[in-house]
Design a protein around this motif. Structure first.
Motif, PDB file in Angstrom:
ATOM      1  N   LYS A  65       6.697  33.629 108.250  1.00  0.00           N
ATOM      2  CA  LYS A  65       6.738  33.212 106.936  1.00  0.00           C
ATOM      3  C   LYS A  65       5.508  33.520 106.374  1.00  0.00           C
ATOM      4  CE  LYS A  65       9.547  29.238 107.863  1.00  0.00           C
ATOM      5  NZ  LYS A  65       9.747  27.878 107.868  1.00  0.00           N
ATOM      6  N   THR A  66       5.738  34.592 105.184  1.00  0.00           N
ATOM      7  CA  THR A  66       4.522  34.903 104.445  1.00  0.00           C
ATOM      8  C   THR A  66       4.724  34.767 102.822  1.00  0.00           C
ATOM      9  OG1 THR A  66       5.243  37.162 104.446  1.00  0.00           O
ATOM     10  CG2 THR A  66       3.783  36.676 106.173  1.00  0.00           C
ATOM     11  N   GLY A  67       3.651  34.798 102.210  1.00  0.00           N
ATOM     12  CA  GLY A  67       3.863  34.877 100.681  1.00  0.00           C
ATOM     13  C   GLY A  67       3.635  36.239 100.103  1.00  0.00           C
ATOM     14  N   LEU A  68       3.370  36.368  98.897  1.00  0.00           N
ATOM     15  CA  LEU A  68       3.402  37.298  98.043  1.00  0.00           C
ATOM     16  C   LEU A  68       2.027  38.218  98.753  1.00  0.00           C
ATOM     17  CD1 LEU A  68       3.965  39.199  95.789  1.00  0.00           C
ATOM     18  CD2 LEU A  68       2.315  37.693  94.144  1.00  0.00           C
ATOM     19  N   ARG A  69       2.316  39.371  98.840  1.00  0.00           N
ATOM     20  CA  ARG A  69       1.429  40.375  99.278  1.00  0.00           C
ATOM     21  C   ARG A  69       1.168  41.463  98.261  1.00  0.00           C
ATOM     22  NH1 ARG A  69       0.273  36.637 102.233  1.00  0.00           N
ATOM     23  NH2 ARG A  69       0.480  36.790 104.735  1.00  0.00           N
ATOM     24  N   ILE A  70      -0.135  41.715  98.131  1.00  0.00           N
ATOM     25  CA  ILE A  70      -0.347  42.887  97.150  1.00  0.00           C
ATOM     26  C   ILE A  70      -0.474  44.133  97.924  1.00  0.00           C
ATOM     27  CG2 ILE A  70      -2.156  44.238  95.723  1.00  0.00           C
ATOM     28  CD1 ILE A  70      -3.207  41.550  94.749  1.00  0.00           C
ATOM     29  N   ARG A  71       0.387  45.375  97.726  1.00  0.00           N
ATOM     30  CA  ARG A  71       0.631  46.383  98.576  1.00  0.00           C
ATOM     31  C   ARG A  71      -0.796  47.012  98.829  1.00  0.00           C
ATOM     32  NH1 ARG A  71       3.966  50.503  95.661  1.00  0.00           N
ATOM     33  NH2 ARG A  71       5.367  48.734  95.686  1.00  0.00           N
ATOM     34  N   ALA A 125      -7.215  42.117  86.800  1.00  0.00           N
ATOM     35  CA  ALA A 125      -8.117  41.824  87.905  1.00  0.00           C
ATOM     36  C   ALA A 125      -8.216  40.365  88.556  1.00  0.00           C
ATOM     37  CB  ALA A 125      -9.554  42.492  87.821  1.00  0.00           C
ATOM     38  N   SER A 126      -8.121  39.534  87.239  1.00  0.00           N
ATOM     39  CA  SER A 126      -8.087  37.897  87.808  1.00  0.00           C
ATOM     40  C   SER A 126      -6.887  37.809  88.539  1.00  0.00           C
ATOM     41  CB  SER A 126      -8.401  37.324  86.625  1.00  0.00           C
ATOM     42  OG  SER A 126      -9.910  37.422  86.118  1.00  0.00           O
ATOM     43  N   ASP A 127      -5.846  38.104  87.912  1.00  0.00           N
ATOM     44  CA  ASP A 127      -4.398  38.027  88.729  1.00  0.00           C
ATOM     45  C   ASP A 127      -4.573  38.242  90.031  1.00  0.00           C
ATOM     46  OD1 ASP A 127      -3.387  36.937  86.143  1.00  0.00           O
ATOM     47  OD2 ASP A 127      -2.774  38.742  85.579  1.00  0.00           O
ATOM     48  N   ARG A 128      -5.062  39.741  90.312  1.00  0.00           N
ATOM     49  CA  ARG A 128      -5.062  40.266  91.592  1.00  0.00           C
ATOM     50  C   ARG A 128      -5.965  39.199  92.568  1.00  0.00           C
ATOM     51  NH1 ARG A 128      -2.334  44.910  92.161  1.00  0.00           N
ATOM     52  NH2 ARG A 128      -1.978  46.085  90.203  1.00  0.00           N
ATOM     53  N   ARG A 129      -6.989  38.653  91.938  1.00  0.00           N
ATOM     54  CA  ARG A 129      -7.773  37.828  92.724  1.00  0.00           C
ATOM     55  C   ARG A 129      -6.949  36.379  93.018  1.00  0.00           C
ATOM     56  NH1 ARG A 129     -11.674  39.046  89.004  1.00  0.00           N
ATOM     57  NH2 ARG A 129     -11.975  36.607  88.421  1.00  0.00           N
ATOM     58  N   ILE A 130      -6.331  35.994  92.065  1.00  0.00           N
ATOM     59  CA  ILE A 130      -5.485  34.829  92.561  1.00  0.00           C
ATOM     60  C   ILE A 130      -4.498  35.079  93.648  1.00  0.00           C
ATOM     61  CG2 ILE A 130      -3.780  33.216  91.634  1.00  0.00           C
ATOM     62  CD1 ILE A 130      -5.073  33.479  88.771  1.00  0.00           C
ATOM     63  N   ILE A 131      -3.814  36.138  93.694  1.00  0.00           N
ATOM     64  CA  ILE A 131      -2.819  36.527  94.484  1.00  0.00           C
ATOM     65  C   ILE A 131      -3.559  36.859  95.979  1.00  0.00           C
ATOM     66  CG2 ILE A 131      -1.472  38.314  95.219  1.00  0.00           C
ATOM     67  CD1 ILE A 131      -0.402  38.747  92.583  1.00  0.00           C
ATOM     68  N   MET A 187       2.589  34.498  85.667  1.00  0.00           N
ATOM     69  CA  MET A 187       3.061  35.389  86.653  1.00  0.00           C
ATOM     70  C   MET A 187       4.415  34.857  87.131  1.00  0.00           C
ATOM     71  SD  MET A 187      -0.180  36.737  89.101  1.00  0.00           S
ATOM     72  CE  MET A 187      -1.088  35.025  89.301  1.00  0.00           C
ATOM     73  N   GLN A 188       4.457  33.660  87.162  1.00  0.00           N
ATOM     74  CA  GLN A 188       5.806  33.030  87.510  1.00  0.00           C
ATOM     75  C   GLN A 188       7.022  33.252  86.389  1.00  0.00           C
ATOM     76  OE1 GLN A 188       5.912  28.957  88.859  1.00  0.00           O
ATOM     77  NE2 GLN A 188       7.761  29.239  89.756  1.00  0.00           N
ATOM     78  N   ASP A 189       6.584  33.073  85.212  1.00  0.00           N
ATOM     79  CA  ASP A 189       7.473  33.230  83.936  1.00  0.00           C
ATOM     80  C   ASP A 189       8.053  34.640  83.955  1.00  0.00           C
ATOM     81  OD1 ASP A 189       7.323  30.499  83.548  1.00  0.00           O
ATOM     82  OD2 ASP A 189       5.793  30.985  81.827  1.00  0.00           O
ATOM     83  N   SER A 190       7.160  35.562  84.241  1.00  0.00           N
ATOM     84  CA  SER A 190       7.394  37.222  83.949  1.00  0.00           C
ATOM     85  C   SER A 190       8.034  37.608  85.379  1.00  0.00           C
ATOM     86  CB  SER A 190       6.084  37.785  83.876  1.00  0.00           C
ATOM     87  OG  SER A 190       5.242  37.854  84.936  1.00  0.00           O
ATOM     88  N   GLY A 191       8.198  36.833  86.583  1.00  0.00           N
ATOM     89  CA  GLY A 191       8.772  37.325  87.692  1.00  0.00           C
ATOM     90  C   GLY A 191       7.889  37.854  88.797  1.00  0.00           C
ATOM     91  N   VAL A 192       6.727  37.925  88.343  1.00  0.00           N
ATOM     92  CA  VAL A 192       5.640  38.293  89.627  1.00  0.00           C
ATOM     93  C   VAL A 192       5.770  37.643  90.904  1.00  0.00           C
ATOM     94  CG1 VAL A 192       3.330  38.893  89.766  1.00  0.00           C
ATOM     95  CG2 VAL A 192       4.359  39.721  87.844  1.00  0.00           C
ATOM     96  N   ILE A 193       5.673  36.276  90.328  1.00  0.00           N
ATOM     97  CA  ILE A 193       5.744  35.160  91.458  1.00  0.00           C
ATOM     98  C   ILE A 193       6.940  34.759  91.130  1.00  0.00           C
ATOM     99  CG2 ILE A 193       5.056  33.136  92.293  1.00  0.00           C
ATOM    100  CD1 ILE A 193       2.187  33.646  91.300  1.00  0.00           C
ATOM    101  N   GLU A 242      -9.775  25.768  86.976  1.00  0.00           N
ATOM    102  CA  GLU A 242      -8.474  25.129  87.593  1.00  0.00           C
ATOM    103  C   GLU A 242      -7.421  25.479  86.580  1.00  0.00           C
ATOM    104  OE1 GLU A 242      -6.524  21.380  89.498  1.00  0.00           O
ATOM    105  OE2 GLU A 242      -8.122  20.930  88.010  1.00  0.00           O
ATOM    106  N   ALA A 243      -7.707  25.239  85.157  1.00  0.00           N
ATOM    107  CA  ALA A 243      -6.666  25.458  84.188  1.00  0.00           C
ATOM    108  C   ALA A 243      -6.139  26.829  84.152  1.00  0.00           C
ATOM    109  CB  ALA A 243      -7.104  24.762  82.851  1.00  0.00           C
ATOM    110  N   GLU A 244      -7.217  27.728  84.306  1.00  0.00           N
ATOM    111  CA  GLU A 244      -6.892  29.239  84.089  1.00  0.00           C
ATOM    112  C   GLU A 244      -6.144  29.587  85.074  1.00  0.00           C
ATOM    113  OE1 GLU A 244      -8.768  33.168  82.779  1.00  0.00           O
ATOM    114  OE2 GLU A 244     -10.198  31.660  83.281  1.00  0.00           O
TER     115      GLU A 244
END
Length: 160
Positions: free
Chosen positions: A151-157, A5-11, A46-52, A36-38
């Motif tokens: 131009k748009t960024g990542l969107r959650i379906r 849920a936290s990752d989805r809130r960041i996105i 998310m970037q390391d795993s390819g989500v971003i 901020e650190a979190e």
């Protein structure tokens, strides 16, 4: 990676872009009640795993006075395309550069976006790339922009 849920809130908080403030990750954290650190650590994961894929600036070149914008396309020897593409991508006037497979009727495999204040300036920069590519380049062309695409960024379906 499994997003929580936290990752989805960041996105959700960043899908329209990062806040234009001195500490954007701290501002995102404030909005969604994370440090901020979190926020930074989770975005990195998310970037390391390819989500971003990447975090990048998407400027409006027209507003910056760059009214002549052309995607230069190059037919470069396949054996040298990666090496030469890296050199073209390192030029300060190329905003993005990438390799693509050739297609039937389309011999180009190297693409480089060039920005300038006039078509003459862009053509001079294109000539500089041609010199750099030398005999490894068999042909080239340029496709000038006629409008700015959305131009748009990542969107959650399922979310706006």
């Amino acid at each position: 990676m499994t997003m929580d849920a936290s990752d989805r809130r960041i996105i959700a908080a960043t899908q329209a872009g990062l806040p234009l403030v001195p500490a954007p990750y701290a501002e995102i954290g404030r909005q969604i009640r994370l440090s901020e650190a979190e926020v930074i650590a989770r975005m990195q994961a998310m970037q390391d795993s390819g989500v971003i894929r990447r975090i990048a600036l998407a400027p409006n070149h027209y507003a910056l006075g760059m009214v002549a914008n052309g995607m230069s396309v190059w037919d470069v020897e396949d054996a040298r395309a990666t090496e030469l593409g890296a050199q073209v991508g390192a030029l300060d006037f190329v905003s993005h550069c990438y390799l693509r497979p050739r297609a039937e009727g389309w011999p180009y495999n190297l693409f480089a976006m060039i920005h300038g204040t006039s078509k003459d300036e862009v053509e001079a920069k294109r000539a500089e790339i041609a010199t750099l590519l030398g005999s490894a380049c068999r042909s080239n062309d340029i496709l000038y922009s006629t409008r700015i695409l959305k131009k748009t960024g990542l969107r959650i379906r399922g979310e706006a």
